[in-house]
Design an enzyme around this catalytic site. Structure first.
Site, mmCIF file in Angstrom:
data_model
loop_
_atom_site.group_PDB
_atom_site.id
_atom_site.type_symbol
_atom_site.label_atom_id
_atom_site.label_comp_id
_atom_site.label_asym_id
_atom_site.label_seq_id
_atom_site.Cartn_x
_atom_site.Cartn_y
_atom_site.Cartn_z
ATOM 1 N N GLU A 117 0.344 -1.154 0.307
ATOM 2 C CA GLU A 117 0.321 -0.090 0.083
ATOM 3 C C GLU A 117 0.337 0.967 0.193
ATOM 4 O O GLU A 117 1.865 1.205 0.114
ATOM 5 C CB GLU A 117 -0.527 0.156 1.680
ATOM 6 C CG GLU A 117 -2.206 -0.796 1.084
ATOM 7 C CD GLU A 117 -3.130 -0.877 2.218
ATOM 8 O OE1 GLU A 117 -2.688 -0.454 3.270
ATOM 9 O OE2 GLU A 117 -3.697 -1.953 2.219
ATOM 10 N N HIS A 245 -8.981 10.053 3.752
ATOM 11 C CA HIS A 245 -8.491 8.278 2.673
ATOM 12 C C HIS A 245 -8.800 9.129 1.558
ATOM 13 O O HIS A 245 -9.295 10.180 1.120
ATOM 14 C CB HIS A 245 -9.320 7.575 3.323
ATOM 15 C CG HIS A 245 -8.584 6.315 2.660
ATOM 16 N ND1 HIS A 245 -9.002 5.966 1.482
ATOM 17 C CD2 HIS A 245 -7.777 4.909 2.859
ATOM 18 C CE1 HIS A 245 -8.566 4.653 0.787
ATOM 19 N NE2 HIS A 245 -7.770 4.003 1.831
ATOM 20 N N ARG A 293 -0.363 8.514 2.684
ATOM 21 C CA ARG A 293 -2.016 9.448 2.057
ATOM 22 C C ARG A 293 -2.205 10.983 2.142
ATOM 23 O O ARG A 293 -3.149 11.246 1.569
ATOM 24 C CB ARG A 293 -2.819 8.756 2.638
ATOM 25 C CG ARG A 293 -2.764 7.685 2.781
ATOM 26 C CD ARG A 293 -4.331 7.195 3.445
ATOM 27 N NE ARG A 293 -3.778 5.608 3.715
ATOM 28 C CZ ARG A 293 -4.638 4.584 4.301
ATOM 29 N NH1 ARG A 293 -4.848 5.143 5.428
ATOM 30 N NH2 ARG A 293 -4.468 3.505 4.093
ATOM 31 N N HIS A 354 -10.822 9.286 7.874
ATOM 32 C CA HIS A 354 -10.822 7.700 7.471
ATOM 33 C C HIS A 354 -9.736 7.778 8.967
ATOM 34 O O HIS A 354 -10.139 6.540 9.455
ATOM 35 C CB HIS A 354 -9.568 7.424 6.665
ATOM 36 C CG HIS A 354 -9.492 6.474 5.913
ATOM 37 N ND1 HIS A 354 -10.714 5.670 6.394
ATOM 38 C CD2 HIS A 354 -8.180 5.562 6.451
ATOM 39 C CE1 HIS A 354 -10.084 4.593 6.245
ATOM 40 N NE2 HIS A 354 -8.833 4.214 6.691
ATOM 41 N N ARG A 389 -0.278 8.493 9.375
ATOM 42 C CA ARG A 389 -0.174 6.675 9.438
ATOM 43 C C ARG A 389 0.269 6.449 7.834
ATOM 44 O O ARG A 389 -0.187 6.681 6.997
ATOM 45 C CB ARG A 389 -1.740 6.760 10.025
ATOM 46 C CG ARG A 389 -1.861 4.889 9.516
ATOM 47 C CD ARG A 389 -2.829 4.518 10.975
ATOM 48 N NE ARG A 389 -4.105 5.156 10.007
ATOM 49 C CZ ARG A 389 -4.201 4.033 8.808
ATOM 50 N NH1 ARG A 389 -3.874 2.424 9.290
ATOM 51 N NH2 ARG A 389 -5.407 4.834 8.440
HETATM 52 P P1 FAD Z 1 -12.856 0.764 16.936
HETATM 53 O O1 FAD Z 1 -12.522 -0.843 16.179
HETATM 54 O O2 FAD Z 1 -13.840 1.573 16.291
HETATM 55 O O3 FAD Z 1 -14.016 0.075 18.428
HETATM 56 C C1 FAD Z 1 -13.817 0.848 19.586
HETATM 57 C C2 FAD Z 1 -15.163 0.217 19.723
HETATM 58 O O4 FAD Z 1 -15.720 0.915 21.027
HETATM 59 C C3 FAD Z 1 -17.149 -0.309 19.326
HETATM 60 O O5 FAD Z 1 -16.892 -1.559 19.615
HETATM 61 C C4 FAD Z 1 -17.791 0.900 19.974
HETATM 62 O O6 FAD Z 1 -19.581 0.591 20.381
HETATM 63 C C5 FAD Z 1 -16.583 1.201 21.592
HETATM 64 N N1 FAD Z 1 -17.607 2.586 22.213
HETATM 65 C C6 FAD Z 1 -16.813 4.249 21.614
HETATM 66 N N2 FAD Z 1 -17.598 4.539 21.838
HETATM 67 C C7 FAD Z 1 -18.863 3.842 22.917
HETATM 68 C C8 FAD Z 1 -18.974 4.308 24.368
HETATM 69 N N3 FAD Z 1 -19.613 5.915 24.391
HETATM 70 N N4 FAD Z 1 -19.611 3.699 25.240
HETATM 71 C C9 FAD Z 1 -19.639 2.040 24.830
HETATM 72 N N5 FAD Z 1 -18.256 2.018 23.622
HETATM 73 C C10 FAD Z 1 -18.166 2.790 23.044
HETATM 74 N N6 FAD Z 1 -6.134 -0.170 9.482
HETATM 75 C C11 FAD Z 1 -5.526 -0.928 9.368
HETATM 76 O O7 FAD Z 1 -4.257 -0.869 9.887
HETATM 77 N N7 FAD Z 1 -5.618 -1.842 8.195
HETATM 78 C C12 FAD Z 1 -6.677 -1.483 7.188
HETATM 79 O O8 FAD Z 1 -6.717 -2.408 6.486
HETATM 80 C C13 FAD Z 1 -7.560 -0.316 8.381
HETATM 81 N N8 FAD Z 1 -8.747 -0.437 6.697
HETATM 82 C C14 FAD Z 1 -9.522 0.609 7.578
HETATM 83 C C15 FAD Z 1 -10.481 1.141 6.566
HETATM 84 C C16 FAD Z 1 -11.725 1.390 6.825
HETATM 85 C C17 FAD Z 1 -13.003 1.739 6.300
HETATM 86 C C18 FAD Z 1 -11.324 1.867 8.238
HETATM 87 C C19 FAD Z 1 -13.385 3.021 8.635
HETATM 88 C C20 FAD Z 1 -10.508 1.908 8.943
HETATM 89 C C21 FAD Z 1 -9.196 1.544 8.669
HETATM 90 N N9 FAD Z 1 -8.624 1.197 9.221
HETATM 91 C C22 FAD Z 1 -7.958 0.482 8.637
HETATM 92 C C23 FAD Z 1 -8.697 2.063 10.256
HETATM 93 C C24 FAD Z 1 -8.964 0.735 11.497
HETATM 94 O O9 FAD Z 1 -9.910 0.101 10.989
HETATM 95 C C25 FAD Z 1 -9.217 1.383 12.794
HETATM 96 O O10 FAD Z 1 -8.592 2.226 13.362
HETATM 97 C C26 FAD Z 1 -8.470 0.101 14.036
HETATM 98 O O11 FAD Z 1 -9.626 -0.521 13.999
HETATM 99 C C27 FAD Z 1 -10.087 0.674 15.016
HETATM 100 O O12 FAD Z 1 -9.495 0.053 16.475
HETATM 101 P P2 FAD Z 1 -9.822 0.150 17.975
HETATM 102 O O13 FAD Z 1 -10.626 -0.553 18.398
HETATM 103 O O14 FAD Z 1 -9.503 1.440 18.246
HETATM 104 O O15 FAD Z 1 -11.790 1.006 17.363
HETATM 105 C C1 SIN Z 2 -7.489 0.987 3.139
HETATM 106 O O1 SIN Z 2 -7.486 -0.456 2.742
HETATM 107 O O2 SIN Z 2 -7.017 1.816 2.107
HETATM 108 C C2 SIN Z 2 -7.043 1.466 4.121
HETATM 109 C C3 SIN Z 2 -6.065 0.625 4.868
HETATM 110 C C4 SIN Z 2 -5.337 1.748 6.220
HETATM 111 O O3 SIN Z 2 -6.685 2.556 6.722
HETATM 112 O O4 SIN Z 2 -4.222 1.373 6.440
#
Ligand code: FAD
Ligand code: SIN
Length: 534
Positions: A117, A245, A293, A354, A389
């Protein structure tokens, strides 16, 4: 009052990995994991591209991944943290595999099919089709369910962490002078506020993409944990670095969230072009469509403004159809569903908010500036991402820090007791629910302010205007909050405004352009590498 040893707010990759690591180390601990909607709905589930790790030890090495991360971070990443994440990463990815996560393999069925990527000098992204996040979330939920001491609470909304200043106020801002004893949770089934006490609380509440009109983040991404910590007077850092993104699917009517066209599609050979089929990335960076990005998103923004157009295009027509469909089945189907055949037509794309590179300031063990309060995942600022990032480094960061947090908690928890004299939630002075329209209208206004004035290209005038508008929105929201029956929507509004303020205030403090923060008033980078601590 409900007691846990460890209360984890969030059931994405950060929260679940922390819970699993803790449960594996200590089967006696009572661990509660909280989700504000269903347990699987989170940013993690939408991750497409994959998880970066040095896997092919012949072509790739740690130093290359470290340099790529530092380069993307525009000299603001903390090299010691980058080293930790890159070097511990492959072990943590192996654990995900051991816990049941599947990643695509090449036809020999032995080696993983590593993708590339933007900003990566080697192929090092492990992925499962274009559904990597959903696959990881599935495996983590199944693994978590195998531990009797991990309890998952769905439809519980964390309103605030419970904190008290302890005696001997410390004015240095470096040492914590505040302690955390758990959180107030709104049970969304009966609308009662429950007091959840814990020896340790972990914020794993994810990002805040919903402060912008166009975002790839699901509607749960309202920055609740960062806002809670800020209200509790904890430290947040680098909030101006909001990653857009470059390629979300353009749809004239708008879609919330916007559907992502993974960067892996460009890694696979997709080429950015203007609507009339002209390539343009050579004007901006020699890495063309695979530049980091921030550069690609700014290039698209600049082309759109210069041409007065609504979108640019991703041309995949020259790619092998069978391979494309095999790697990107969800993207292919989504395009077809809106009448675009990626093998025959170019895909219209726009930049979309993003990822939050800043967040809760934590140390190398995930400890925030508040005692007994840790944070993990996208809600944090660990120092890994700096000003921008590197793709697919966030899932990696979450699993590496989850392990370090669990080790640190395991060493300390025996010496911690649950605080007993905590008041229940006080709802006096609040009246009937106000019309929902006031909340939805304020959220709409906030998104407009952030999108028009604090987007990809910024300036002093626009930032000042945003701060003025945000101040008004803040006053109205506080008024509502203090006089109205509590609801998750109202809390989210308050949190979104806080995040908008933190992004804008941090942007106003950075008198230079670096990484994701670009301002026309200071178009150059300073030598002075300050972080923006609030
Ligand atoms: P999340 O997975 O968002 O989890 C948050 C949790 O907190 C949820 O369970 C929610 O219910 C809970 N929560 C929030 N507020 C509250 C509250 N007030 N009370 C109770 N619960 C709450 N990253 C990569 O490394 N590779 C990728 O390919 C990639 N692709 C992506 C594609 C998309 C479309 C998106 C949106 C992001 C992508 N990212 C990618 C980024 C990555 O997915 C996220 O940074 C990562 O998943 C975040 O994980 P997390 O556990 O911190 O938060
Ligand atoms: C993507 O698949 O382009 C998202 C990857 C990322 O946010 O790290």
């Amino acid at each position: 009052m409900i007691q846990s040893d460890v209360l984890i707010l969030g059931s994405g990759i950060a929260g679940l990995s922390t819970a699993i690591q803790l449960a594996e180390k200590n089967s006696e601990l009572v661990i509660r994991v909280v989700s504000k909607t269903t347990k699987e709905e989170c940013n993690t589930r939408y991750a497409q591209g994959g998880i970066a790790a040095v896997w092919d030890r012949i072509k790739d090495d740690f130093q290359k991944h470290i340099l790529d991360t530092m380069d993307a971070g525009d000299d603001l990443s903390d090299e010691s943290v980058v080293k930790i994440v890159v070097e511990e990463g492959p072990q943590r990815v192996q654990e995900l595999i051991d816990w049941g996560a599947r990643f695509d393999k090449v036809p020999n069925d032995k080696d993983y099919d590593l993708a590339r990527e933007g900003g990566h000098s080697e192929k090092r992204i492990l992925h499962y089709r274009d559904l990597t996040g959903a696959e990881i979330e599935r495996a983590l939920l199944e693994k978590a369910a195998s531990f009797p001491n991990v309890i998952i609470l769905e439809h519980y909304y964390a309103i605030d962490v419970i904190t008290q200043h302890h005696l001997g106020y410390n004015v240095t801002r470096i040492m914590p002078d505040i302690e955390c004893y758990g959180a107030y949770l709104l049970n969304l089934q009966n609308l009662e506020v429950e007091t959840h006490l814990a020896k340790i609380t972990v914020l794993a509440t994810g990002g805040a993409g919903q402060i912008y009109k166009t975002t790839t983040n699901p509607i749960i991404a309202t920055g609740d944990g960062i806002a809670m910590l800020y209200r509790a007077k904890g430290h947040v850092e680098n909030m101006e670095f909001v990653q857009f993104h470059p390629t979300a699917l353009y749809q004239a009517a708008g879609e919330n969230p916007a559907f992502l066209i993974s960067e892996a599609v460009r890694g696979f050979g997709g080429i950015l072009k203007t609507k009339d089929g002209q390539e343009f990335m050579h004007k901006y960076d020699e890495r063309l469509s695979l530049a980091p990005r921030d550069i690609v998103a700014r290039a698209i923004d600049s082309e759109l403004k210069a041409r007065g157009e609504d979108y640019v295009c991703l041309d995949c027509r020259h790619l092998d159809k069978a391979e494309f469909v095999k790697h990107f089945p969800t993207i292919y189907d989504k395009c077809l569903s809106i009448g675009i055949d990626p093998m025959k037509q170019m895909i219209p794309v726009v930049p979309a908010c993003h990822y939050m590179c800043g967040g809760i300031k934590v140390d190398a063990n995930g400890r925030s500036s508040i005692d007994y309060l840790y944070a993990c995942g996208e809600s944090t600022c660990t120092g890994l991402h700096g000003a921008n990032r590197l793709a697919s480094n966030s899932l990696l960061e979450a699993v590496v820090f989850a392990d370090r947090i669990a080790l640190d908690i395991e060493q300390k928890i025996a010496g911690i007791s649950i605080k007993s004299d905590i008041p229940e939630w006080d709802a006096t002075g609040t009246a009937h629910p106000k019309e929902l329209i006031l909340i939805t209208q304020s959220i709409k206004e906030l998104k407009e302010v952030m999108s028009y004035y604090v987007g990809i290209v910024r300036s002093n005038v626009r930032i000042d205007r945003a701060l003025n508008r945000l101040h008004l929105l803040y006053e109205e929201a506080e008024d509502l909050y203090n006089s109205t029956t509590l609801s998750a929507a109202l809390c989210e509004l308050r949190n979104l405004i806080t995040i908008g303020y933190l992004v804008t205030r941090s942007a106003s403090m950075r008198k230079e352009s670096r990484g994701l923060h670009y301002t026309t008033d200071y178009p150059e980078k300073n030598d002075f590498k300050q972080s923006s601590l609030l």
